[in-house]
Design a protein around this motif. Sequence first.
Motif, mmCIF file in Angstrom:
data_model
loop_
_atom_site.group_PDB
_atom_site.id
_atom_site.type_symbol
_atom_site.label_atom_id
_atom_site.label_comp_id
_atom_site.label_asym_id
_atom_site.label_seq_id
_atom_site.Cartn_x
_atom_site.Cartn_y
_atom_site.Cartn_z
ATOM 1 N N THR A 187 55.502 63.635 2.555
ATOM 2 C CA THR A 187 56.395 64.230 1.548
ATOM 3 C C THR A 187 56.757 65.678 1.874
ATOM 4 O OG1 THR A 187 54.458 64.827 0.211
ATOM 5 C CG2 THR A 187 55.556 62.729 -0.285
ATOM 6 N N GLN A 188 56.125 66.254 2.872
ATOM 7 C CA GLN A 188 56.423 67.627 3.274
ATOM 8 C C GLN A 188 57.545 67.609 4.307
ATOM 9 O OE1 GLN A 188 55.122 70.206 1.838
ATOM 10 N NE2 GLN A 188 53.375 69.319 0.756
ATOM 11 N N LEU A 189 58.788 67.469 3.818
ATOM 12 C CA LEU A 189 59.934 67.328 4.720
ATOM 13 C C LEU A 189 60.488 68.701 5.087
ATOM 14 C CD1 LEU A 189 61.710 64.306 2.998
ATOM 15 C CD2 LEU A 189 59.952 64.300 4.780
ATOM 16 N N ILE A 190 59.816 69.328 6.010
ATOM 17 C CA ILE A 190 60.212 70.665 6.448
ATOM 18 C C ILE A 190 60.575 70.602 7.923
ATOM 19 C CG2 ILE A 190 59.484 73.066 6.725
ATOM 20 C CD1 ILE A 190 57.491 72.588 4.436
ATOM 21 N N ARG A 191 61.769 71.070 8.245
ATOM 22 C CA ARG A 191 62.207 71.095 9.642
ATOM 23 C C ARG A 191 61.526 72.245 10.393
ATOM 24 N NH1 ARG A 191 64.552 66.316 10.957
ATOM 25 N NH2 ARG A 191 66.147 65.733 9.449
ATOM 26 N N LYS A 192 61.131 71.959 11.615
ATOM 27 C CA LYS A 192 60.590 73.007 12.461
ATOM 28 C C LYS A 192 61.725 73.926 12.907
ATOM 29 C CE LYS A 192 56.937 70.024 14.274
ATOM 30 N NZ LYS A 192 56.366 69.379 15.493
ATOM 31 N N GLU A 193 61.360 75.070 13.420
ATOM 32 C CA GLU A 193 62.365 76.012 13.898
ATOM 33 C C GLU A 193 63.174 75.396 15.040
ATOM 34 O OE1 GLU A 193 62.655 80.584 15.655
ATOM 35 O OE2 GLU A 193 60.713 79.701 15.152
ATOM 36 N N ARG A 194 64.501 75.459 14.926
ATOM 37 C CA ARG A 194 65.449 74.950 15.921
ATOM 38 C C ARG A 194 65.388 73.422 16.078
ATOM 39 N NH1 ARG A 194 67.837 78.591 19.178
ATOM 40 N NH2 ARG A 194 68.091 77.064 20.851
ATOM 41 N N GLU A 195 64.785 72.723 15.116
ATOM 42 C CA GLU A 195 64.679 71.265 15.222
ATOM 43 C C GLU A 195 66.058 70.608 15.165
ATOM 44 O OE1 GLU A 195 62.477 67.429 13.072
ATOM 45 O OE2 GLU A 195 61.979 69.474 12.477
ATOM 46 N N ILE A 251 67.934 68.278 17.917
ATOM 47 C CA ILE A 251 68.471 66.944 17.631
ATOM 48 C C ILE A 251 69.940 66.868 18.037
ATOM 49 C CG2 ILE A 251 69.054 65.328 15.783
ATOM 50 C CD1 ILE A 251 66.546 66.248 14.315
ATOM 51 N N THR A 252 70.704 67.913 17.701
ATOM 52 C CA THR A 252 72.125 67.957 18.068
ATOM 53 C C THR A 252 72.301 67.969 19.578
ATOM 54 O OG1 THR A 252 72.583 69.199 16.040
ATOM 55 C CG2 THR A 252 74.288 69.209 17.747
ATOM 56 N N THR A 253 71.472 68.734 20.261
ATOM 57 C CA THR A 253 71.557 68.813 21.728
ATOM 58 C C THR A 253 71.288 67.455 22.362
ATOM 59 O OG1 THR A 253 70.818 71.122 21.663
ATOM 60 C CG2 THR A 253 70.666 69.975 23.780
ATOM 61 N N LYS A 254 70.258 66.765 21.866
ATOM 62 C CA LYS A 254 69.942 65.446 22.406
ATOM 63 C C LYS A 254 71.067 64.450 22.135
ATOM 64 C CE LYS A 254 64.907 65.862 22.235
ATOM 65 N NZ LYS A 254 63.643 65.354 21.639
ATOM 66 N N ALA A 255 71.676 64.540 20.958
ATOM 67 C CA ALA A 255 72.789 63.643 20.629
ATOM 68 C C ALA A 255 73.963 63.875 21.578
ATOM 69 C CB ALA A 255 73.219 63.854 19.178
ATOM 70 N N VAL A 264 68.785 59.032 15.006
ATOM 71 C CA VAL A 264 68.804 58.666 13.590
ATOM 72 C C VAL A 264 67.393 58.775 12.997
ATOM 73 C CG1 VAL A 264 69.304 56.820 11.941
ATOM 74 C CG2 VAL A 264 70.787 57.158 13.922
ATOM 75 N N ALA A 265 66.392 58.297 13.755
ATOM 76 C CA ALA A 265 65.011 58.353 13.266
ATOM 77 C C ALA A 265 64.550 59.800 13.081
ATOM 78 C CB ALA A 265 64.089 57.613 14.235
ATOM 79 N N MET A 266 64.945 60.692 13.990
ATOM 80 C CA MET A 266 64.552 62.097 13.860
ATOM 81 C C MET A 266 65.217 62.755 12.663
ATOM 82 S SD MET A 266 64.185 63.539 17.770
ATOM 83 C CE MET A 266 65.742 62.917 18.379
ATOM 84 N N LEU A 267 66.439 62.323 12.325
ATOM 85 C CA LEU A 267 67.076 62.818 11.099
ATOM 86 C C LEU A 267 66.297 62.383 9.864
ATOM 87 C CD1 LEU A 267 70.849 62.187 11.943
ATOM 88 C CD2 LEU A 267 69.676 64.398 11.835
#
Length: 516
Positions: free
Chosen positions: A241-249, A253-257, A319-322
């Motif tokens: 339940t702790q949905l916190i994005r890491k720094e530059r996450e 994700i965008t770079t990998k896409a 999609v899973a990482m989102l």
Amino acid sequence: MGIKTALPRYELYLYTAVLAVALIWAGSWIFEASSENANRKSFKESVKPGWHYFGRKMDAADFEWVMWFTTFRNHILFALVGHVIFAKIFSLVAPKVRGKCKHRSLVFGVYGGLAVLVTMGWTFLALVLSHCIILYSVAIFKSKWMCFAAGLCTLASIKLEPFNSWQEALVTGSFSLQDILFYGGCGFSIMRCMSFALENCEKKEGNYTFSDLVKYNFYLPFFFFGPIMTFDRFHAQANNTQLIRKEREMWNITTKALLHLGGILVVDVFFHYLYILTIPSDMKLVAKLSDWSLAGLAYSNLVYDWVKSAVMFGVINTVAMLDHLDPPQPPKCITMLYVFAETHFDRGINDWLCKYVYDYIGGNHDQIFKELLATICTFGITTLWLGPCELVYIWSFFNCFGLNFELWVAKFFSLPPLSTIESAMGEAMSRRIRGLFNAANFWAIVLYNVLSLNSLEFAKMVGRRLIFKGFPLSTLSVLLVTYCGVQLVKERERQQALLEDPEPAKPVDGGKEKAE
């Protein structure tokens, strides 16, 4: 000997130059063969109209790639984008307890179940749920051998006649993707159910609920095409339940896409200029190719299969990482492989097999009998997963043999006086000699796996030309180029090892430069 042993810089530059020249040379031969034979009768079924303005036709021999990025691209994108939007809307409107978003995994499961119902019909959904009920009923007894027996029997029911035909007939309707979605959905579903059952055996108190299994199994991005994420990892991450994005996450994700999009474009370009998938199907044309072209063709087929797996799983993983999940990583590039122990094209299946079979039985993989038993069991399950047939039997046998042979050779060279000789010659020379064995092992990996991608006849042709007819010139030259590639891979591994565990590397005797 340590992986942190450095070689002189000039030697690495020489390896790079030799490898680059060889790849360009082999690629030019394949390009020439593709251009000159684009209108052959044997190419009509797999070489289709492509870029009209460039006058190029396209290699469309791989149905899976065409399905994903041409024929059914919009359907797949619609389903995945719908999943992302549905999950995002829920995260905005769903009630939160103390700032925490609950029931996330339930929403994923509901959307996935509805998507499967709309796509395949209620009979397919009922069939998948029946598999879930069978495996869950066995799981509550917490007996691993019962879970394996039930799981493998269920898997065999969709892989062997007449059981698979009977189950497939239950699915009503007819459309182009029905067979692919049926066998993909059922196969991955059963493997996930087995993971759930085996993890339930490890649970010390009580049992996981049936709803936990359904939520895990019907996560849509993984449902039809994988990769498989073991239940313990999915359950912990999907219920976090702790949905916190890491720094530059999000940046990562965008770079990998974007990298995956670039990979799709690169493959599309290659398909218009190098017919690497169609050429192996025409053995008369293959027989006319030079030894170098044949070696390059076999190698490029495995590289393409890696790229395909990396891109397809990469799209799903994005999609899973989102969804705040950490999915299985793409497979290791074939160019980086020179040992059988690291060879795989689906990291999800590989992680599943290692956790529940290979590592469980083999332990530290340093005992000959335990390793033999572990590899036989692992490839036995893999054979059932792929679908038993002559080609799969041959592929499994040789890869099983390769894994064991590596251990036998390692044990043999660890005995005196060979171990004493290796210690006396120095680490740099040891790395060079090991590189020769690794180069030969690399081509064993290529030959053992190219038969599963093309045909047994093509694999036999490559082996015969490179080992027998091409000896000594072609054999030794191809081995030399491969040796250069292996040393560059080892250098990359050395640098990564230094980053993870900084430690001064021993300079090479006579070398003027120190390793960084």
